[in-house]
Design an enzyme around this catalytic site. Sequence first.
Site, PDB file in Angstrom:
ATOM      1  N   SER A   1      12.274  -2.957  -1.316  1.00 33.53           N
ATOM      2  CA  SER A   1      13.062  -2.913  -2.538  1.00 33.53           C
ATOM      3  C   SER A   1      14.501  -2.492  -2.223  1.00 33.53           C
ATOM      4  O   SER A   1      14.722  -1.521  -1.494  1.00 33.53           O
ATOM      5  CB  SER A   1      12.385  -1.909  -3.492  1.00 33.53           C
ATOM      6  OG  SER A   1      13.056  -1.829  -4.717  1.00 33.53           O
TER       7      SER A   1
ATOM      8  N   HIS B   1      21.653 -10.275 -15.000  1.00 32.12           N
ATOM      9  CA  HIS B   1      23.101 -10.326 -15.257  1.00 32.12           C
ATOM     10  C   HIS B   1      23.728 -11.634 -14.790  1.00 32.12           C
ATOM     11  O   HIS B   1      24.942 -11.713 -14.630  1.00 32.12           O
ATOM     12  CB  HIS B   1      23.795  -9.131 -14.609  1.00 32.12           C
ATOM     13  CG  HIS B   1      23.404  -7.854 -15.260  1.00 32.12           C
ATOM     14  ND1 HIS B   1      23.976  -7.395 -16.433  1.00 32.12           N
ATOM     15  CD2 HIS B   1      22.422  -6.968 -14.949  1.00 32.12           C
ATOM     16  CE1 HIS B   1      23.393  -6.268 -16.795  1.00 32.12           C
ATOM     17  NE2 HIS B   1      22.448  -5.986 -15.918  1.00 32.12           N
TER      18      HIS B   1
ATOM     19  N   THR C   1      16.361 -11.804 -18.486  1.00 33.11           N
ATOM     20  CA  THR C   1      16.281 -11.314 -19.866  1.00 33.11           C
ATOM     21  C   THR C   1      16.763 -12.385 -20.834  1.00 33.11           C
ATOM     22  O   THR C   1      17.551 -13.257 -20.463  1.00 33.11           O
ATOM     23  CB  THR C   1      17.130 -10.041 -20.032  1.00 33.11           C
ATOM     24  OG1 THR C   1      16.932  -9.528 -21.352  1.00 33.11           O
ATOM     25  CG2 THR C   1      18.614 -10.308 -19.840  1.00 33.11           C
TER      26      THR C   1
ATOM     27  N   LYS D   1      20.745 -10.548 -22.866  1.00 31.90           N
ATOM     28  CA  LYS D   1      22.147 -10.381 -22.470  1.00 31.90           C
ATOM     29  C   LYS D   1      22.881 -11.701 -22.744  1.00 31.90           C
ATOM     30  O   LYS D   1      23.199 -11.966 -23.899  1.00 31.90           O
ATOM     31  CB  LYS D   1      22.224  -9.823 -21.062  1.00 31.90           C
ATOM     32  CG  LYS D   1      21.728  -8.345 -21.101  1.00 31.90           C
ATOM     33  CD  LYS D   1      21.526  -7.633 -19.805  1.00 31.90           C
ATOM     34  CE  LYS D   1      20.895  -6.242 -20.061  1.00 31.90           C
ATOM     35  NZ  LYS D   1      20.433  -5.576 -18.872  1.00 31.90           N
TER      36      LYS D   1
ATOM     37  N   THR E   1      23.133   6.477 -14.161  1.00 32.43           N
ATOM     38  CA  THR E   1      23.320   5.021 -14.098  1.00 32.43           C
ATOM     39  C   THR E   1      24.091   4.645 -12.829  1.00 32.43           C
ATOM     40  O   THR E   1      23.828   3.619 -12.207  1.00 32.43           O
ATOM     41  CB  THR E   1      24.063   4.530 -15.363  1.00 32.43           C
ATOM     42  OG1 THR E   1      23.397   5.066 -16.518  1.00 32.43           O
ATOM     43  CG2 THR E   1      24.060   3.023 -15.451  1.00 32.43           C
TER      44      THR E   1
HETATM   45  C1  LIG Z   1      19.177  -4.651 -18.750  1.00 34.70           C
HETATM   46  C2  LIG Z   1      18.442  -4.843 -17.458  1.00 34.70           C
HETATM   47  C3  LIG Z   1      17.064  -5.087 -17.429  1.00 34.70           C
HETATM   48  C4  LIG Z   1      16.224  -4.958 -18.650  1.00 34.70           C
HETATM   49  O1  LIG Z   1      16.373  -6.042 -19.492  1.00 34.70           O
HETATM   50  P1  LIG Z   1      16.160  -5.822 -21.061  1.00 34.70           P
HETATM   51  O2  LIG Z   1      15.865  -7.168 -21.567  1.00 34.70           O
HETATM   52  O3  LIG Z   1      17.402  -5.205 -21.598  1.00 34.70           O
HETATM   53  O4  LIG Z   1      14.971  -4.894 -21.195  1.00 34.70           O
HETATM   54  C5  LIG Z   1      16.473  -5.424 -16.222  1.00 34.70           C
HETATM   55  N1  LIG Z   1      17.194  -5.496 -15.076  1.00 34.70           N
HETATM   56  C6  LIG Z   1      18.508  -5.227 -15.066  1.00 34.70           C
HETATM   57  C7  LIG Z   1      19.243  -5.310 -13.768  1.00 34.70           C
HETATM   58  C8  LIG Z   1      19.172  -4.863 -16.239  1.00 34.70           C
HETATM   59  O5  LIG Z   1      20.461  -4.554 -16.202  1.00 34.70           O
END
Ligand SMILES: *Cc1c(COP(=O)(O)O)cnc(C)c1O
Length: 409
Positions: free
Chosen positions: A136, A216, A244, A247, A362
């Site tokens: 990881s 992202h 996701t 976003k 963070t």
């Molecule tokens: C935001 C995020 C997630 C989680 O996704 P959500 O749909 O917001 O729960 C997973 N991995 C990374 C790198 C993120 O920044």
Amino acid sequence: MNYNAYFTDALSRLRSERRYRVFADLERLAGRFPHAVWHSPKGPRNVVIWCSNDYLGMGQHPKVVGAMVETATRMGTGAGGTRNIAGTNHPLVELERELADLHGKEAALVFTSGYVSNETGISTLAKLMPNCLILSDALNHNSMIEGVRQAHCEKQIFRHNDTAHLEELLAAAAPERPKLVAFESLYSMDGDIAPVHRICDLAERYGAMTYVDEVHAVGMYGPRGGGIAEREGAAQRIDVIEATLAKAFGCIGGYIAGTSALIDAVRSYAPGFIFTTALPPAVCAAATAAIRHLKASQWERERHQDRAARTKAVLAAAGLPVMTNPTHIVPLFVGNPERCKAASDLLLSDHGIYIQPINYPTVPKGAERLRITPSPYHDDALIDRLAEALLEVWQKLDLPLKERALAAE
Ligand SMILES: *Cc1c(COP(=O)(O)O)cnc(C)c1O
């Protein structure tokens, strides 16, 4: 027993470490993004949002809003239960097909969030492979870390994006042992990109499976918004793509994509999938609309990159400490939690600019920053105003500025 004292004590600890977080009370205005209303202690105020992960403004796109409203009107609000209890709503079937196609995979499986997809996806996959070793990346998101932890198998952490270190660990593992390499394609705090092909080369050489978080990157990179793996022509080399819907696609939910057998196994074994209610049909239809739109339209991606590049250039020319990277993330280095919070507070109270401070955990202590995320809808005037406001705040807090670029002076 004063049980409440446990909780007030826990909160005092956070406050004394300057880690207590306050969330602004905001009201987004569909059609006017990034403008929003801040319900401040002194009443409502207009503000400009500069830190949203609705990177492309798809959360207000007429096609996406339209699909959500139309589907809710036609099919109602909730899904009515877990998929084991209530079956699968048709819009969710269509969404999973759309996602499999987006990544060129046989199948996809949708979860209630990206967090859940990583947590239950990684742990379930690893549990299905006896004696699995997970490798990881050191900067993986908390949802991946939790997935690894809950896998209850051996794990090794490789230094961030360090393929020499990854190779060392892979070479030391028994060749017949199942191995899962878990990493992100685009790290959202520094905005740097993983060496995807080099990781795939190693995975192939040492017989490891690859799992990449494209949270992202989907929607924003690749000719159809398939992410960094699509852009680099590496999607076929990756075993599992996770991302996701919350976003760049502007909705809510998460997913994994892979072979039919892998997806069917996770569907059949993952507790975080089995025991929770499915996404509402309206959300699925809205996400499908966003994905379809971004598969065909280049405008959002091109404009997004253009806005990010201009924001970086204008802030850097003003002497502000922009942390360089090749992506759409614009991190401004502060390096101190109190001043980072103070900068964020001043931007909001004095300038109507909302940028949430990014503090430990963070990012590491000493690496506190403002994380700026320009969208296609941040125009030149907004960028110029942002630079002026930041300069004022930097001077007020006595934060260091770099030598200004003295081009014409
Ligand atoms: C935001 C995020 C997630 C989680 O996704 P959500 O749909 O917001 O729960 C997973 N991995 C990374 C790198 C993120 O920044």
